[in-house]
Motif scaffolding. Sequence first.
Motif, PDB file in Angstrom:
ATOM      1  N   GLY A  22      47.038  30.453  25.076  1.00 28.75           N
ATOM      2  CA  GLY A  22      45.595  30.497  24.909  1.00 28.75           C
ATOM      3  C   GLY A  22      44.866  31.308  25.961  1.00 28.75           C
ATOM      4  N   GLN A  23      45.523  31.577  27.087  1.00 29.30           N
ATOM      5  CA  GLN A  23      44.911  32.386  28.127  1.00 29.30           C
ATOM      6  C   GLN A  23      45.016  33.873  27.798  1.00 29.30           C
ATOM      7  N   GLU A  24      44.197  34.665  28.480  1.00 33.06           N
ATOM      8  CA  GLU A  24      44.303  36.110  28.357  1.00 33.06           C
ATOM      9  C   GLU A  24      45.530  36.590  29.112  1.00 33.06           C
ATOM     10  N   ALA A  25      46.341  37.403  28.456  1.00 37.40           N
ATOM     11  CA  ALA A  25      47.515  37.994  29.108  1.00 37.40           C
ATOM     12  C   ALA A  25      47.048  39.233  29.865  1.00 37.40           C
ATOM     13  N   GLY A  26      46.641  39.036  31.100  1.00 40.32           N
ATOM     14  CA  GLY A  26      45.967  40.106  31.830  1.00 40.32           C
ATOM     15  C   GLY A  26      46.836  40.938  32.728  1.00 40.32           C
ATOM     16  N   TYR A  27      48.144  40.618  32.816  1.00 36.50           N
ATOM     17  CA  TYR A  27      49.008  41.330  33.752  1.00 36.50           C
ATOM     18  C   TYR A  27      50.330  41.712  33.092  1.00 36.50           C
ATOM     19  N   ILE A  28      50.918  42.769  33.632  1.00 35.47           N
ATOM     20  CA  ILE A  28      52.261  43.167  33.249  1.00 35.47           C
ATOM     21  C   ILE A  28      53.109  43.161  34.516  1.00 35.47           C
ATOM     22  N   TYR A  29      54.352  42.674  34.395  1.00 39.71           N
ATOM     23  CA  TYR A  29      55.182  42.380  35.558  1.00 39.71           C
ATOM     24  C   TYR A  29      56.495  43.162  35.527  1.00 39.71           C
ATOM     25  N   PHE A  30      57.050  43.361  36.722  1.00 37.97           N
ATOM     26  CA  PHE A  30      58.405  43.891  36.869  1.00 37.97           C
ATOM     27  C   PHE A  30      59.185  42.891  37.700  1.00 37.97           C
ATOM     28  N   LEU A  31      60.305  42.449  37.158  1.00 45.81           N
ATOM     29  CA  LEU A  31      61.107  41.425  37.818  1.00 45.81           C
ATOM     30  C   LEU A  31      62.096  42.097  38.772  1.00 45.81           C
ATOM     31  N   VAL A  32      61.715  42.163  40.032  1.00 48.12           N
ATOM     32  CA  VAL A  32      62.572  42.780  41.049  1.00 48.12           C
ATOM     33  C   VAL A  32      63.830  41.951  41.238  1.00 48.12           C
ATOM     34  N   LYS A  33      63.645  40.646  41.289  1.00 49.07           N
ATOM     35  CA  LYS A  33      64.764  39.729  41.467  1.00 49.07           C
ATOM     36  C   LYS A  33      64.406  38.406  40.820  1.00 49.07           C
TER      37      LYS A  33
ATOM     38  N   LEU B   5      65.163  43.302  36.762  1.00 49.79           N
ATOM     39  CA  LEU B   5      64.775  44.667  36.398  1.00 49.79           C
ATOM     40  C   LEU B   5      64.057  44.753  35.048  1.00 49.79           C
ATOM     41  N   SER B   6      63.661  43.607  34.497  1.00 47.25           N
ATOM     42  CA  SER B   6      62.891  43.610  33.256  1.00 47.25           C
ATOM     43  C   SER B   6      61.416  43.881  33.544  1.00 47.25           C
ATOM     44  N   ILE B   7      60.778  44.610  32.647  1.00 49.36           N
ATOM     45  CA  ILE B   7      59.328  44.759  32.640  1.00 49.36           C
ATOM     46  C   ILE B   7      58.829  43.793  31.576  1.00 49.36           C
TER      47      ILE B   7
END
Length: 203
Positions: A52-63, A87-89
């Motif tokens: 229900g929240q706004e998906a306001g960010y995109i992430y890169f999983l360093v570890k 290493l996923s975005i």
Amino acid sequence: MAAKRLYERLFGLKNLPSELGDDAERQMLTDYLDSIIKYSFHARNQLLLSEGQEAGYIYFLVKGIARGYYNDPSDGQERTVIIWDELSIFTDPSGFFENSPSGLNVEVMAGSQLLFISRPQLEELYRLFPYAEVFTIRMTSHYSAYFAKRSHDLVSLSAWERYQQLLKNYPQIELKITKKIIASYIDIAPQSLSRLIKENGHP
């Protein structure tokens, strides 16, 4: 160093625009990204996004590792629909790219390290470097293929086959997340997973 891993991931994609073959242009892009990217470390499991929240960010999983899940209204149980490893975005794809309320909870596991940027920052990036939008195109294509395969596997593979596939795709995942999460991902009850492992042994 963390950003370097992101750039290796991005620039390692195939068939990138010709602009990204130019060293000077690539340097300008990475310099700009360096100026806007933020870093976070999560000592404990943490929700990055709730339904229900706004998906306001995109992430890169360093570890680390993260997952996307929803709460099934029929029984209140969590249904894990996607797992992201190192290493996923990642983001909630429909919420972020369609600018709509999220249908997922996005949880990052303890010990994870992230890089992230906001939607306005991404939009400004694409305004300054239009060719970089190829990264979003690739990402949406990846998610479409992922969910199509997942839907197919849920109806065509047995629970044990789904478990074996999970272990193959995410080595040592059983050491990183709980059996409850694993069971919800392969769409069985935790006690059913325990029984399968007891009957078949660990793959």
